[in-house]
Design a protein around this motif. Structure first.
Motif, PDB file in Angstrom:
ATOM      1  N   ARG A 148    -131.662 -19.011 105.722  1.00 31.90           N
ATOM      2  CA  ARG A 148    -130.814 -17.824 105.407  1.00 31.90           C
ATOM      3  C   ARG A 148    -129.594 -18.215 104.857  1.00 31.90           C
ATOM      4  O   ARG A 148    -128.841 -18.014 103.834  1.00 31.90           O
ATOM      5  CB  ARG A 148    -130.714 -16.789 106.515  1.00 31.90           C
ATOM      6  N   ARG A 149    -128.867 -19.160 105.714  1.00 30.49           N
ATOM      7  CA  ARG A 149    -127.649 -19.667 105.238  1.00 30.49           C
ATOM      8  C   ARG A 149    -127.723 -20.444 103.960  1.00 30.49           C
ATOM      9  O   ARG A 149    -126.797 -20.291 102.993  1.00 30.49           O
ATOM     10  CB  ARG A 149    -126.981 -20.651 106.270  1.00 30.49           C
ATOM     11  N   MET A 173    -130.274 -13.856  96.852  1.00 37.68           N
ATOM     12  CA  MET A 173    -129.907 -12.780  97.545  1.00 37.68           C
ATOM     13  C   MET A 173    -130.715 -11.605  97.016  1.00 37.68           C
ATOM     14  O   MET A 173    -130.861 -11.532  95.844  1.00 37.68           O
ATOM     15  CB  MET A 173    -128.467 -12.216  97.755  1.00 37.68           C
ATOM     16  N   VAL A 213    -126.670  -6.496 101.499  1.00 32.47           N
ATOM     17  CA  VAL A 213    -126.755  -8.106 100.873  1.00 32.47           C
ATOM     18  C   VAL A 213    -127.615  -8.861 101.800  1.00 32.47           C
ATOM     19  O   VAL A 213    -127.218  -9.158 102.722  1.00 32.47           O
ATOM     20  CB  VAL A 213    -125.712  -8.600 100.089  1.00 32.47           C
ATOM     21  N   PHE A 266    -128.036 -17.937 101.144  1.00 30.18           N
ATOM     22  CA  PHE A 266    -126.636 -17.096 100.896  1.00 30.18           C
ATOM     23  C   PHE A 266    -125.812 -18.299 100.066  1.00 30.18           C
ATOM     24  O   PHE A 266    -125.404 -17.697  99.031  1.00 30.18           O
ATOM     25  CB  PHE A 266    -126.094 -16.774 102.078  1.00 30.18           C
ATOM     26  N   ALA A 267    -125.995 -19.443 100.579  1.00 28.69           N
ATOM     27  CA  ALA A 267    -124.921 -20.324  99.746  1.00 28.69           C
ATOM     28  C   ALA A 267    -125.480 -20.633  98.421  1.00 28.69           C
ATOM     29  O   ALA A 267    -124.508 -20.723  97.517  1.00 28.69           O
ATOM     30  CB  ALA A 267    -125.071 -21.571 100.647  1.00 28.69           C
ATOM     31  N   HIS A 268    -126.559 -20.429  98.055  1.00 29.44           N
ATOM     32  CA  HIS A 268    -127.113 -20.563  96.794  1.00 29.44           C
ATOM     33  C   HIS A 268    -127.072 -19.371  95.937  1.00 29.44           C
ATOM     34  O   HIS A 268    -127.684 -19.452  94.904  1.00 29.44           O
ATOM     35  CB  HIS A 268    -128.470 -21.212  96.670  1.00 29.44           C
ATOM     36  N   GLY A 269    -126.949 -18.046  96.636  1.00 33.69           N
ATOM     37  CA  GLY A 269    -126.950 -17.035  95.911  1.00 33.69           C
ATOM     38  C   GLY A 269    -128.233 -16.328  95.761  1.00 33.69           C
ATOM     39  O   GLY A 269    -128.416 -15.499  95.036  1.00 33.69           O
TER      40      GLY A 269
END
Lengths: 142, 528
Positions: A107-108, A116, A123, A111-114
Motif C-alpha cells: 500500500r505504501r 491510487m 483516496v 501511494f508513493a507511486h501514485g
C-alpha cells in the motif's frame, strides 16, 4: 447493492482493520507463491480473513459499484497476489504475519507511486480497494 | 511630528524631499528606515490614530466575479494600516516563487531569492521574529509537540511565525521625535499630479474631511496604500495620461491576486489520536509570538504536476463550534495576550458575560481538558497561490466616494490552473499520508467546485502594479519605480508579480526596506 456513499464510521472501522495498525489479526495462514494451487490457498486465506467484516464489505461494495476494483474474485486474488509478489514476497511460503507486513509495504509503495483510486472521495491504494472488493464478494457468499 | 491635516489652513502648500502615501507596514517601514538620513519626509495617512468607520468608508468599492467581503472590511485606513488588525502570520516566499515557471504564465520576479534574502533578515528583525527558524524538528523539540511523519518526496512541513505586530505602535516614538519627518493624518491623496510632459510628478493633491486642500511637493513620491488603492490612485491620476499613471500598456490594476482558503479534505489518522493542541493549531511562545506548522508541496512535484504553490493547513476536527459568547471571550483573550486592546471591547465583553455558562465551560476545557484532548482526524485546508491572471483586475467604478473620487471595482477571476492546483494538491497530501502510513484522506474539493461553501480569503491584495524590468510586462521596475515616470514609486504587495502561498506582510516589509535603501543610495537632492 447500496448506492449511497460510504458513511464515515464504516470507513473508519474498515480502514483501521485493513491498514492493520494496532488491530490484532487472529489468522495465521500459510500461502505459497506460484501455480494454481497457491492461488487457491491465497483465495482461502483471503476468504477466511475477509468474511464477517461488514465495514470492509460495505466499502468493497462501493468499490465494485464504482468500478474501481474488478468484480471477478479470481481476478482480484490474482491481482493481489501478483502485486504482493512484485512488492515483497519471496518465493516459497510465508506467514500471514509477514503477509500483513507485505500488504502494508504494498500500500505504501502504491501511494508513493501514485497508484491510487478514489471511492466517494476517499483516496485508497489500488490493492487496498481490491482487498475491500474481495471482502464484499466473500461476505456476500458466506 | 504628527499633524492633523484637518487643522491646516485651506490651500496649504507643503514642500518636502520624500512624500510617502500610506502609513501601513510598507510606508512606515520606508519612513522609519530613512529617518536621520538627511531627508525631509512627509508621510500621509488617510485615517487617524484610531480606526474611524466613516473614514474607512473611503475604501468602499464594488466587485464582480468571486463573492467576497465588502472591500472596506478587508482594509484599515489608520496609522499602522491593516497591521492594526492583522493576525500576524509571517512566512517567506519560497525560492521557486521568484523563478519563472514555464507552466505558469506571467510567473517570475525580476530578481531571485538571493537579492531579497538580506531584507528578509531585516524584516524578521523588525517584526521581532526570534528565533527565525523555519524547520519543524527544532520547533517540535522546543515546544515538546509531536508532528506527523509526512515529510518526504511529496510533502514537507512549513513553519509560520506569528506576531500581530502593530507597525505604528512600534515606530511612533521614533517617527514623532524626528524633526525631518512629518506625519499627516486625515490626509487623503486625491490625485498624483504629473508634469505637463508626463515624465515626472510635481505634487500630490490632498483633501481632508474638513474640506481643505493641501498640495504636497516633493523630489520623490512613494505610493504605499495597499494592493487595491495603489492601482486606484494611479488610475485616478489621469489628467496628463488619460489611462492613468504608469498605464501605457494597460497593466495598472491587472493581475489582482488573493489567497483563497477552503476546506479541501479530511485526514483520518491510522495511528490513533493526535494531540489537539499541537504545532498544527498554533502554539503560543512568549511576548506575543506564536508558531504554527503547515504542509507544503515540494517544488519538484509542483513542476512535475504543473501546478501552483499551495499550503495545507491541518485543523483537528470534532471540536464544537464556539457560541457567540465563547467567540467574544476568545477574541478578547487573544487580543489581550497579544498586548493590544480588543476592538469593540465593551460589546464583546457584554456578549461574553451574557453567555457566562458557555464561556466558563470553554475556559475549563481550554485550561485543563484540552491538554490531554486528542483527535483522530483533521480538516485539511488549502491556501492557494492564485496564479497571475490579467483578467483579474481593479478598474474604476462609476460610483464615487465622499471626495467625489471614483471607487475601485474589483473584477476577480481565477483560472483553470488555480482549479487544478486546488484539487491536485489535496490528492498529493492524500498520497503522502498513504505513503507514510499516516492515514487516509477524503478529498472534499471537486474539480468543478473549487470554492465550496465556507470558503474564506486571506485579505491579501496583490499584483495590481506588478514589477518587471520590461515596461510591457510590468507597471514598475525591480525597485518599484513606475515605468515612464522618473520620481514615482509604488510599494507594498501590489508590486508582487506572483503571490506564492505565503502571507505577504514579511515580503512587503522586506521589499520596503530594499526600496528605502535604493531611495537613499540614489538620492541626489536635485529635482528629478
Amino acid at each position: 447493492m447500496r448506492s449511497t456513499s460510504i458513511p464515515r464510521r464504516t470507513f473508519v472501522k474498515s480502514a483501521a482493520l485493513l491498514v492493520g495498525l494496532g488491530s490484532a489479526m487472529p489468522l495465521r495462514a500459510t500461502i505459497a507463491a506460484g501455480g494454481p494451487s497457491s492461488l487457491e490457498a491465497s483465495a482461502r486465506a483471503w476468504a477466511h480473513e475477509f468474511s464477517g467484516n461488514p465495514g470492509m464489505a460495505a466499502v468493497g461494495e462501493r468499490c465494485l459499484e464504482l468500478g474501481v476494483a474488478e468484480s471477478d474474485p479470481t481476478v482480484l486474488v490474482k491481482e493481489l497476489d501478483r502485486a504482493l509478489r512484485g512488492c515483497t514476497l519471496s518465493e516459497g511460503g510465508t506467514e500471514y504475519g509477514d503477509l500483513r507486513k507485505s500488504l502494508g509495504a504494498l500500500r505504501r509503495a502504491e501511494f508513493a507511486h501514485g497508484d491510487m483510486v478514489r471511492v466517494d472521495g476517499w483516496v485508497l491504494s489500488r490493492s487496498e480497494a481490491r482487498s475491500y472488493a474481495l471482502s464484499a464478494i466473500v461476505s456476500a457468499r458466506s | 511630528m504628527l499633524i492633523d491635516a484637518r487643522s491646516l489652513p485651506p490651500e496649504t502648500d507643503i514642500e518636502t524631499d520624500l512624500c510617502i502615501v500610506g502609513a501601513g507596514p510598507a510606508g512606515l517601514t520606508i519612513a522609519k528606515r530613512l529617518v536621520g538620513r538627511g531627508l525631509r519626509i512627509a508621510l500621509l495617512e488617510s485615517g487617524g490614530p484610531d480606526f474611524e468607520p466613516e473614514i474607512n468608508l473611503l475604501a468602499q468599492g464594488e466587485y464582480t466575479g468571486i463573492e467576497m467581503e465588502p472591500l472596506e472590511a478587508t482594509r484599515v485606513r489608520a496609522l499602522g494600516g491593516t497591521s492594526t488588525v492583522w493576525e500576524g502570520h509571517c512566512r517567506m516566499l519560497d525560492p521557486l516563487d521568484f523563478t519563472p515557471r514555464p507552466w505558469i504564465p506571467h510567473s517570475g520576479w525580476p530578481f531571485g531569492e538571493k537579492e531579497i534574502a538580506p531584507y528578509y533578515a531585516e524584516a524578521q528583525e523588525i517584526i521581532k521574529l526570534e528565533p527565525a527558524e523555519y524547520d519543524i524538528a527544532p520547533w517540535s523539540a522546543r515546544t515538546n509537540s509531536p508532528y506527523l511523519p509526512l515529510d518526504g518526496d511529496i510533502v514537507f512541513h512549513r513553519i509560520s511565525l506569528i506576531r500581530p505586530f502593530n507597525f505604528w505602535a512600534d515606530y511612533a516614538s521614533d517617527l514623532e521625535k524626528s524633526e525631518e519627518t512629518s506625519i499627516y493624518t486625515f490626509a487623503t491623496v486625491l490625485r498624483i499630479q504629473a508634469a505637463a510632459d508626463g515624465q515626472s510628478i510635481t505634487h500630490l493633491d490632498v483633501g481632508s474631511p474638513s474640506g481643505n486642500r493641501i498640495s504636497f511637493r516633493a523630489r520623490r513620491f512613494v505610493v504605499a496604500c495597499g494592493g487595491i488603492e495603489n492601482a486606484r490612485l494611479l488610475l485616478l491620476s489621469n489628467d496628463i495620461h488619460p489611462y492613468g499613471l504608469g498605464n501605457h500598456h494597460d497593466l495598472v490594476g491587472r493581475y489582482f491576486m488573493e489567497h483563497p482558503r477552503f476546506v479541501s479534505g479530511t485526514l483520518l489518522l491510522s495511528g490513533g489520536g493526535f494531540p489537539v493542541r499541537s504545532l498544527y493549531s498554533e502554539i503560543y511562545l512568549h511576548d506575543g509570538l506564536s508558531v504554527r506548522a503547515d504542509l507544503g508541496i515540494r517544488p519538484e512535484v509542483q513542476e512535475r504536476e504543473k501546478i501552483g504553490n499551495v499550503l495545507g493547513r491541518l485543523r483537528p476536527t470534532g471540536r464544537e463550534k464556539l457560541s457567540e459568547g465563547g467567540e467574544a471571550a476568545r477574541s478578547i483573550f487573544k487580543d489581550l495576550r497579544r498586548g493590544r486592546m480588543p476592538d469593540q471591547f465593551m460589546h464583546k465583553l457584554w456578549t461574553a458575560i451574557s453567555d457566562l455558562d458557555e464561556v466558563a465551560a470553554r475556559a475549563y476545557q481550554r485550561l485543563y481538558a484540552a491538554r490531554t484532548e486528542r483527535s483522530n482526524s483533521f480538516e485539511v485546508h488549502g491556501y492557494l497561490e492564485q496564479v497571475p491572471n490579467p483578467d483579474s483586475r481593479i478598474v474604476l467604478s462609476d460610483k464615487r466616494d465622499a471626495f467625489g473620487q471614483r471607487r475601485a471595482h474589483l473584477i476577480w477571476n481565477l483560472t483553470d490552473l488555480d482549479r487544478r492546483t486546488a484539487t491536485r494538491a489535496v490528492e498529493l497530501f492524500a498520497q503522502a499520508a498513504g505513503a507514510h502510513d499516516v492515514g487516509r484522506v477524503r478529498v472534499e474539493v471537486a474539480s468543478e467546485e473549487v470554492f465550496p461553501p465556507g470558503t474564506d480569503w486571506g485579505h491579501h491584495h496583490m499584483g495590481t502594479t506588478r514589477m518587471d524590468d520590461n515596461p510591457r510586462r510590468g507597471v514598475a521596475d525591480r525597485f518599484g519605480k513606475v515605468h515612464g515616470v522618473r520620481n514615482l514609486y509604488v510599494a507594498g504587495s501590489s508590486v508582487f508579480p506572483t503571490s506564492g502561498c505565503a502571507t505577504p506582510t514579511l515580503t512587503l516589509v522586506a521589499l520596503a526596506a530594499r526600496l528605502a535603501d535604493h531611495l537613499e543610495k540614489t538620492y541626489t537632492g536635485r529635482k528629478e
